[in-house]
Write an enzyme that holds these catalytic residues in place. Structure first.
Site, mmCIF file in Angstrom:
data_model
loop_
_atom_site.group_PDB
_atom_site.id
_atom_site.type_symbol
_atom_site.label_atom_id
_atom_site.label_comp_id
_atom_site.label_asym_id
_atom_site.label_seq_id
_atom_site.Cartn_x
_atom_site.Cartn_y
_atom_site.Cartn_z
ATOM 1 N N GLU A 1 0.856 -0.991 0.163
ATOM 2 C CA GLU A 1 -0.098 -0.157 0.040
ATOM 3 C C GLU A 1 0.824 1.172 0.017
ATOM 4 O O GLU A 1 1.808 1.173 0.679
ATOM 5 C CB GLU A 1 -0.920 0.066 1.297
ATOM 6 N N HIS A 2 0.483 2.076 -0.743
ATOM 7 C CA HIS A 2 1.245 3.499 -1.202
ATOM 8 C C HIS A 2 2.603 3.187 -1.555
ATOM 9 O O HIS A 2 3.554 3.927 -1.229
ATOM 10 C CB HIS A 2 1.121 4.506 0.275
ATOM 11 N N GLY B 1 -13.166 2.104 -0.924
ATOM 12 C CA GLY B 1 -11.463 1.949 -0.980
ATOM 13 C C GLY B 1 -11.517 0.603 -1.851
ATOM 14 O O GLY B 1 -10.489 0.025 -1.776
ATOM 15 N N SER C 1 -13.596 3.964 -9.135
ATOM 16 C CA SER C 1 -13.325 4.859 -10.136
ATOM 17 C C SER C 1 -12.391 3.993 -11.133
ATOM 18 O O SER C 1 -12.945 4.231 -12.254
ATOM 19 C CB SER C 1 -12.564 6.103 -9.607
ATOM 20 N N GLU D 1 -7.722 9.872 -14.680
ATOM 21 C CA GLU D 1 -7.801 10.188 -13.378
ATOM 22 C C GLU D 1 -7.253 11.340 -12.860
ATOM 23 O O GLU D 1 -7.822 12.400 -12.166
ATOM 24 C CB GLU D 1 -7.687 8.846 -12.536
ATOM 25 N N ASP E 1 -4.479 0.498 -9.220
ATOM 26 C CA ASP E 1 -5.910 0.264 -9.446
ATOM 27 C C ASP E 1 -6.402 -0.317 -10.621
ATOM 28 O O ASP E 1 -6.951 -0.882 -11.252
ATOM 29 C CB ASP E 1 -7.062 1.277 -8.841
ATOM 30 N N TYR F 1 -3.691 12.361 0.136
ATOM 31 C CA TYR F 1 -3.114 11.514 -0.627
ATOM 32 C C TYR F 1 -1.806 12.159 -1.322
ATOM 33 O O TYR F 1 -0.711 11.707 -1.427
ATOM 34 C CB TYR F 1 -4.089 10.834 -1.648
#
Ligand code: GLA
Length: 393
Positions: free
Chosen positions: A39-40, A134, A138, A173, A185, A237
């Site tokens: 994550e990240h 989450g 999108s 995006e 994603d 973010y």
């Protein structure tokens, strides 16, 4: 309309015919995702390990003979958008009412594909993916639109190059929805395979499909939608991204992925915030590689410790967790789960919990009880089954 087609009583193609007075040329589906770990790390040129969910976004579509995009959604029956793709820039989105902003995603994709030779289209969207949970609703919307338009307009090379298509959706995006996301994603939605997680090197773009067999190991991976909605277009973010870039610059590396000696790197950073961010990113990349090693060894039962370690790092070092996520992980562990962690960008959304299937009810009850004790609304549960990436239905 929402209740009729949204509950699956009439198929999306019939709803399209009703809405646009002609039949669609096809229906495409793109899934949401969970991320097993990593994550990240994507915007730090690192590693991620998502898999696609059985839930996602479907798009019924037909070409138009002008360069106009017409888009409606069964989830927002009163908020369709009709917009010319020629000469209309991303700024157009600012003129739309708040309730129409969801259309920035298909509009962005259609605009970028217009430059590659696609034309106008009528689209009808349906989704069974909760928004703000989450789970990449999108990205699913972008990817279903992208695949539909590529196939309708014979952009076969692009449709086949899923990594390139993911980059186009990511650009939509960034430029149209204003969210400076990484590549995870969109890659998950377009590249995943049933029964596998996707190990993606976000620097090279190279990926491999890693088998993940939970039922065979008597394991269940629960997705707990904490119902605390996240919105990532907010500043946190982008701030995390900027902090990572600053840390990398101070350390003289292209990205935090390149930090080889964590101890030496931490000693060189004066700012405690940058030290915490660096420590998370470097250790999280190692956890992805270790997790892939466990999966390749068929040791799914050992994943729990990795998940919980990732959560603690996201909570304490990266500081993107939220109270309901911490509560869920703690309650799950008390209820006998093997591990758990928040997924996605953070500040709301979902948690994944790994448990022996025989204990799943006990774990669920422990989580429900914890929410009840705090007077929180009940969370939703979905079972995470590694599913196929985007495809034509
Ligand atoms: C969001 C972004 C992804 C990724 C995750 C955090 O989901 O869209 O690119 O950065 O947050 O891992």
């Amino acid at each position: 309309m929402n209740t009729v087609a949204g509950t699956g009583k009439i198929p999306l193609s019939a709803a399209f015919t009703e809405a646009y007075r002609r039949a669609p040329e096809g229906v495409w589906h793109a899934p949401g995702r969970i991320n097993v770990i990593g994550e990240h790390t994507d915007y730090n040129d690192g590693f991620v390990l998502p898999f696609a969910l059985p839930l996602g976004v479907s798009v019924a579509a037909a070409r138009r003979d002008d360069a106009v995009l017409e888009v409606r959604s069964l989830q927002a029956a009163d908020a369709g958008v009709t917009v010319s793709l020629d000469g209309t820039g991303p700024g157009e989105v600012q003129r739309w009412a708040e309730r129409e902003r969801w259309a920035a995603y298909p509009f962005g994709v259609a605009s970028l594909l217009r430059e590659r030779g696609a034309g106008g289209a009528s689209l009808l969207i349906d989704s069974d993916l909760p928004q703000g949970a989450g789970l990449s609703s999108s990205a699913a919307l972008e990817c279903a639109t992208a695949l539909a338009l590529c196939e309708l307009y014979g952009l076969d090379d692009l449709a086949a190059d899923r990594a390139e298509l993911a980059r186009l959706a990511q650009r939509a995006e960034h430029d149209y929805a204003g969210m400076p996301c990484g590549i995870m994603d969109q890659s998950a939605s377009l590249l995943c395979r049933a029964g596998h997680a996707l190990m993606l090197d976000c620097r090279s773009g190279l990926s491999s499909h890693v088998p993940i067999d939970l039922p065979g190991k008597d394991l269940t991976l629960l997705v707990v939608n904490t119902r605390a909605r996240h919105t990532l277009t907010g500043g946190e973010y982008a701030r995390r991204r900027a902090e990572c870039e600053r840390a990398a610059a101070l350390l003289g590396v292209d990205a935090l992925r390149d930090v080889k000696d964590l101890g030496a790197a931490l000693a060189r950073l004066d700012d405690p915030v940058l030290r915490r961010r660096t420590q998370h990113v470097v250790t999280e990349n190692h956890r992805v590689e270790a997790t892939v090693g466990l999966l390749r060894a068929g040791a799914e039962t050992e994943l729990g410790g990795m998940l919980t370690a990732s959560h603690l790092s996201l909570r304490d070092l990266y500081e993107v967790s939220w109270p309901e996520a911490d509560l869920t992980v703690e309650a799950a562990l008390r209820g006998g789960a093997r591990g758990g962690r928040m997924v996605g960008g953070g500040f709301g959304g979902s948690v994944i919990v790994l448990t022996a299937t025989a204990r799943a009810d006990r774990v669920r009850d422990a989580i429900f009880a914890a929410y009840r004790d705090r007077g929180l609304p009940e969370p939703d549960f979905i079972e995470a089954v590694p599913s196929a990436g985007a495809h034509r239905l």
